[in-house]
Design an enzyme around this catalytic site. Structure first.
Site, PDB file in Angstrom:
ATOM      1  N   GLU A   1      -1.065  -8.679   4.951  1.00  0.00           N
ATOM      2  CA  GLU A   1      -0.949  -8.809   6.416  1.00  0.00           C
ATOM      3  C   GLU A   1      -2.305  -8.689   7.104  1.00  0.00           C
ATOM      4  O   GLU A   1      -2.419  -8.979   8.297  1.00  0.00           O
ATOM      5  CB  GLU A   1       0.053  -7.778   6.956  1.00  0.00           C
ATOM      6  CG  GLU A   1      -0.467  -6.363   7.141  1.00  0.00           C
ATOM      7  CD  GLU A   1      -0.582  -5.559   5.835  1.00  0.00           C
ATOM      8  OE1 GLU A   1      -0.362  -6.146   4.753  1.00  0.00           O
ATOM      9  OE2 GLU A   1      -0.913  -4.354   5.918  1.00  0.00           O
TER      10      GLU A   1
ATOM     11  N   HIS B   1      -3.446  -5.639   0.988  1.00  0.00           N
ATOM     12  CA  HIS B   1      -2.786  -5.848   2.290  1.00  0.00           C
ATOM     13  C   HIS B   1      -2.762  -7.326   2.680  1.00  0.00           C
ATOM     14  O   HIS B   1      -3.680  -7.785   3.385  1.00  0.00           O
ATOM     15  CB  HIS B   1      -3.554  -5.092   3.384  1.00  0.00           C
ATOM     16  CG  HIS B   1      -3.375  -3.613   3.343  1.00  0.00           C
ATOM     17  ND1 HIS B   1      -2.368  -2.972   4.031  1.00  0.00           N
ATOM     18  CD2 HIS B   1      -4.082  -2.639   2.710  1.00  0.00           C
ATOM     19  CE1 HIS B   1      -2.463  -1.652   3.825  1.00  0.00           C
ATOM     20  NE2 HIS B   1      -3.488  -1.430   3.028  1.00  0.00           N
TER      21      HIS B   1
ATOM     22  N   CYS C   1       0.845  -1.195   0.000  1.00  0.00           N
ATOM     23  CA  CYS C   1       0.000   0.000   0.000  1.00  0.00           C
ATOM     24  C   CYS C   1       0.888   1.256   0.000  1.00  0.00           C
ATOM     25  O   CYS C   1       1.578   1.505  -0.970  1.00  0.00           O
ATOM     26  CB  CYS C   1      -0.971  -0.045   1.173  1.00  0.00           C
ATOM     27  SG  CYS C   1      -2.380   1.057   0.967  1.00  0.00           S
TER      28      CYS C   1
END
Lengths: 218, 84
Positions: free
Chosen positions: A197, A195, A87
């Site tokens: 994560e 994302h 990002c």
């Protein structure tokens, strides 16, 4: 496996990134402040997290890409250390010039925050080897400036050199050739807007991001 | 000395903000507008003796992203004459 997560004023995914890295490596990552000059020794991976470094002033990632620690990140990348930018981290990598192109305002000018369907375009890279080619995965996105732009010649070379890691299954932000993530020439730097994560635990609603971190371990 | 740096998107680079402004103008019934491109104006107050090369370097290194943007430098009159 030793990892580090860069922290800028305005980073807000640095701790999520640290949790993801610790989950697969079993070791706490070093959290490295942007004002430091040196990365810790013997690193295997440097992660540049999402967020709004410097409030996105001037351009997303512009200020962060000129901060103190960046010279060390470039040196590490050139030595083959894996660098993952997610990002805002992807925006920073393009501003540094470690990855080609730029991330512009989304085509519909709206902030997009949702789960995005991605297609794994390159499943043999160091970041994606735990996926299968053309697999469809779901990873959350949350960005205003995710519209990937590069000139036609650059886009052609990305395709020819098999450097597009992920594409949006349905183009959500206007990105050229549906690009959601790109690799550098030697394959040790990945920038992506979604994302991973945020998708490593069933409590997140999905675990499709976990295999990206597992790929790094193999 | 005051200088103005105009940062604009290169031709051929899609400008979503310009497009939105264009639509907004049309929705206000301004119909003769053919295209809108949005950019940035950055005003600097610098030493009078600053070299042109340094100003260019500032633009290339930070103020503009030359992958997608062009920049134009405009020098305004020196402070003393401007305030007179």
């Amino acid at each position: 496996m030793n990892s580090a997560v860069l922290v800028f004023p305005g980073s807000n995914c640095d701790r999520d990134m640290a949790v993801a890295l610790e989950t697969v490596t079993g070791k706490k990552p070093h959290m490295v402040w942007h004002g430091d000059s040196d990365l810790p020794d013997n690193l295997d991976i440097v992660a540049i997290p999402g967020g709004f470094s410097y409030g996105d002033y001037l351009r997303s990632g512009a200020m962060a890409s000129r901060s103190n620690i960046i010279d060390s990140v470039v040196q590490a990348a050139n030595k083959g250390v894996k660098v993952l930018g997610v990002c805002n981290g992807f925006q920073i990598l393009t501003e540094i010039g470690l990855l080609p192109g730029a991330l512009m305002r989304n085509e519909n000018i709206e902030f997009i925050c949702k789960d995005a369907a991605l297609t794994v375009d390159h499943a043999s890279s160091t970041f994606t080897s735990a996926y299968t080619k053309d697999e469809s995965i779901s990873i959350p996105v949350a960005h205003h400036d995710g519209n990937y732009f590069a000139d036609e010649a650059t886009l052609d070379s990305l395709e020819e050199e098999d450097r597009i890691a992920f594409r949006y299954t349905t183009n959500i932000n206007g990105s050229a050739r549906d690009i959601a993530g790109v690799l550098n020439v030697s394959g040790n730097v990945l920038g992506m807007m979604p994302h991973p994560e945020r998708a490593i635990d069933t409590k997140h609603g999905g675990t499709d991001g976990l295999r990206l971190f597992e790929s790094l371990m193999s | 000395m005051k200088i103005r740096i105009y940062v604009t998107l290169k031709n051929g680079v899609l400008d979503p903000q310009g497009k939105a402004i264009h639509h907004a103008l049309e929705s206000l019934d301004f119909n003769g507008v053919n295209d809108v491109r949005a950019g940035k104006l950055i005003e600097l107050d610098v030493d009078d003796n600053m070299a042109d090369a340094d100003i260019e370097k500032m633009c290339e290194k930070l103020l503009a992203n030359t992958v997608i943007e062009n920049f134009e430098i405009e020098k305004l009159a020196a402070k003393t004459t401007e305030e007179a």
